[in-house]
Scaffold this motif. Structure first.
Motif, short mmCIF file in Angstrom:
data_model
loop_
_atom_site.label_atom_id
_atom_site.label_comp_id
_atom_site.label_asym_id
_atom_site.label_seq_id
_atom_site.Cartn_x
_atom_site.Cartn_y
_atom_site.Cartn_z
N SER A 1 -7.86 8.32 14.78
CA SER A 1 -7.14 7.56 13.75
C SER A 1 -7.60 7.91 12.34
O SER A 1 -6.90 7.61 11.36
N ASN A 2 -8.76 8.56 12.21
CA ASN A 2 -9.24 8.96 10.89
C ASN A 2 -8.43 10.11 10.29
O ASN A 2 -8.35 10.26 9.07
N LEU A 3 -7.86 10.95 11.16
CA LEU A 3 -7.32 12.23 10.71
C LEU A 3 -6.10 12.09 9.80
O LEU A 3 -5.74 13.04 9.10
N GLN A 4 -5.47 10.93 9.80
CA GLN A 4 -4.30 10.69 8.95
C GLN A 4 -4.66 10.72 7.47
O GLN A 4 -3.81 10.95 6.61
N TYR B 1 -16.96 4.29 -8.50
CA TYR B 1 -16.40 3.36 -7.52
C TYR B 1 -14.95 3.71 -7.21
O TYR B 1 -14.18 4.12 -8.08
N GLY B 2 -14.56 3.54 -5.95
CA GLY B 2 -13.17 3.68 -5.55
C GLY B 2 -12.87 2.78 -4.36
O GLY B 2 -13.76 2.51 -3.54
N ALA B 3 -11.64 2.29 -4.28
CA ALA B 3 -11.22 1.46 -3.16
C ALA B 3 -9.72 1.60 -2.98
O ALA B 3 -9.00 1.84 -3.96
N VAL B 4 -9.25 1.48 -1.74
CA VAL B 4 -7.81 1.56 -1.45
C VAL B 4 -7.41 0.43 -0.52
O VAL B 4 -8.22 -0.07 0.27
N HIS B 5 -6.12 0.04 -0.63
CA HIS B 5 -5.58 -1.01 0.22
C HIS B 5 -4.07 -0.81 0.33
O HIS B 5 -3.36 -0.91 -0.67
N ARG B 6 -3.62 -0.45 1.51
CA ARG B 6 -2.19 -0.24 1.77
C ARG B 6 -1.59 0.82 0.85
O ARG B 6 -1.67 2.00 1.14
N PHE B 7 -1.00 0.42 -0.27
CA PHE B 7 -0.36 1.38 -1.18
C PHE B 7 -1.00 1.36 -2.58
O PHE B 7 -0.45 1.93 -3.50
N GLU B 8 -2.15 0.70 -2.69
CA GLU B 8 -2.77 0.56 -4.00
C GLU B 8 -4.24 0.98 -3.96
O GLU B 8 -4.89 0.88 -2.91
N GLY B 9 -4.72 1.43 -5.11
CA GLY B 9 -6.11 1.84 -5.20
C GLY B 9 -6.72 1.50 -6.54
O GLY B 9 -6.01 1.17 -7.50
N ALA C 1 -4.97 -3.61 8.07
CA ALA C 1 -3.88 -3.67 7.09
C ALA C 1 -3.12 -2.36 6.98
O ALA C 1 -1.99 -2.34 6.51
N GLY C 2 -3.73 -1.26 7.40
CA GLY C 2 -3.10 0.05 7.25
C GLY C 2 -3.27 0.59 5.83
O GLY C 2 -3.57 -0.15 4.89
N VAL C 3 -3.09 1.88 5.68
CA VAL C 3 -3.19 2.51 4.37
C VAL C 3 -2.35 3.78 4.37
O VAL C 3 -2.31 4.50 5.37
N LEU C 4 -1.61 4.01 3.30
CA LEU C 4 -0.84 5.24 3.16
C LEU C 4 -1.80 6.42 3.15
O LEU C 4 -2.76 6.45 2.37
N GLY C 5 -1.56 7.39 4.00
CA GLY C 5 -2.52 8.46 4.22
C GLY C 5 -2.93 9.22 2.97
O GLY C 5 -4.09 9.62 2.83
N VAL C 6 -2.00 9.43 2.03
CA VAL C 6 -2.33 10.20 0.84
C VAL C 6 -3.08 9.38 -0.21
O VAL C 6 -3.67 9.95 -1.14
#
Length: 381
Positions: A175-178, A257-265, A301-306
């Motif tokens: 599941s990491n490879l996405q 610092y960096g963080a991502v959530h679904r379609f936002e970062g 929650a999922g996250v857009l791969g890019v």
């Protein structure tokens, strides 16, 4: 004014042999890649601002060469406007000179791999040879070899950071490879730091890669952070983020610092350790972690791969700027990215004068893994 004469490299070599002065007007980083035999290395801006320093006789014959022939022509026009009368520009510049096999002088003492690999950096006046040497001597700690750590480490490796310290206790899962681009299907089940070493070494074998297959804790955070010039936070939980921030304050290291959530970062730089009272730390932004239900992890929650690629790339950019002393860092600013709207927005961050860790004069309270102190809710990556 008459047009500037343009000559071939072979013609320039002939005239040079008869006593004409050949001046290479490229930047120092480009000079490091080699020069036409016998050429005087003078950056264009320096030559145009004080040509008499190198050519006091305005009637003397000057031959100007650059990388491809454009800058040398512009430099010749500038000198012509200052009264120089015998000027010629070498068509095709040093690129053609080298292609035609004309004699060269060696540039910098670095090996050919270094000069070729980083040639595009060497051509940037803001980086150049001195900047590339600074990168080669730098050490960056990347915590997390996952979604954020993958692109950040990849670009830091490509840029020529001398040592990367990779800390992650996880193993590669399908599941990491996405989104975690350092890893491959063939390396599922391997430790992420080992998988990352394979990918990064293949990209740049000059790298010194130190792997730490550990989870960051109160017992080891200081030892991990201490040797680094910059720390890149690609962690996946709040306790680690607070520990990294506290250690960077205590040891005066900048934290990207960096963080991502679904379609936002989000991206920022926390530099309170070196700038007490003027720059915030992570605790100034998040005095208390959000409740677990308010911060689900990627699995939930999922996250857009890019998306981690965008944020990790920005983290690498900030790390390189810090190492090179270039531009304005994101210290005191939080950059938000909305992938669906394709928009960035910025929030100003001020240091908290009551911060328990970074406030001026505050006694360091020590490191804690206590979930009540820094919570155990997952951060996102």
């Amino acid at each position: 004014m008459p047009p500037i004469e343009e000559i071939t490299p072979a013609q320039a070599r002939e005239r040079q042999a008869s006593g004409h002065l050949l001046v290479d007007v490229r930047e120092p980083g480009e000079h490091a890649l080699g020069l036409p035999k016998g050429a005087l290395a003078v950056p264009r801006a320096s030559l145009e601002s004080d040509p008499a320093r190198w050519a006091p006789d305005r009637s003397a014959a000057l031959l100007l060469v650059c990388g491809s022939g454009k800058r040398s022509l512009l430099a010749a026009q500038a000198l012509q406007a200052q009264g120089y009368s015998q000027l010629a520009s070498v068509v095709g510049g040093f690129e053609r000179w080298r292609a035609e096999g004309l004699p060269e002088d060696a540039g910098a003492p670095e090996d050919a791999d270094f000069l070729d690999r980083y040639s595009r950096h060497l051509r940037l006046p803001q980086v150049g040879l001195d900047g590339q040497r600074r990168l080669a001597a730098a050490k960056v700690l990347v915590v997390g070899a996952g979604g954020l750590g993958s692109p950040a480490a990849y670009y830091l490796a490509a840029a020529g950071v001398g040592q990367l310290i990779l800390a992650d206790d996880d193993v590669v899962d399908r599941s990491n490879l996405q989104r975690q681009i350092l890893h491959t299907d063939a390396r599922i089940g391997q430790r992420k730091v080992d998988s990352a070493r394979i990918a990064l070494s293949a990209l740049n074998p000059r790298l010194d890669i130190r792997t730490e297959p550990v989870r960051v804790t109160a017992d080891n955070v200081a030892a991990l952070v201490a040797p680094a010039d910059v720390v890149v936070d690609g962690a996946d939980n709040f306790p680690v983020r607070y520990l990294l921030s506290d250690a960077c304050v205590q040891l005066a290291k900048p934290l990207v610092y960096g963080a991502v959530h679904r379609f936002e970062g989000q991206v920022s730089v926390f530099d309170a350790g070196r700038r007490r009272g003027t720059a915030p730390c992570y605790r100034c932004l998040f005095p208390e972690p959000p409740a677990p239900e308010d911060a689900p992890n990627c699995a939930e929650a999922g996250v857009l791969g890019v998306l981690p690629g965008v944020i990790g790339l920005l983290q690498a950019t900030e790390a390189l700027k810090l190492l090179l002393g270039l531009g304005d860092s994101l210290a005191g600013r939080l950059l938000h990215f909305d992938a669906l709207a394709m928009k960035f927005r910025e929030t100003r961050l001020a240091p908290d004068p009551a911060c328990p860790v970074c406030a001026p004069g505050r006694v360091f309270p020590g490191y804690s893994d206590d979930p009540l102190a820094c919570a155990s809710a997952p951060a996102l990556r």
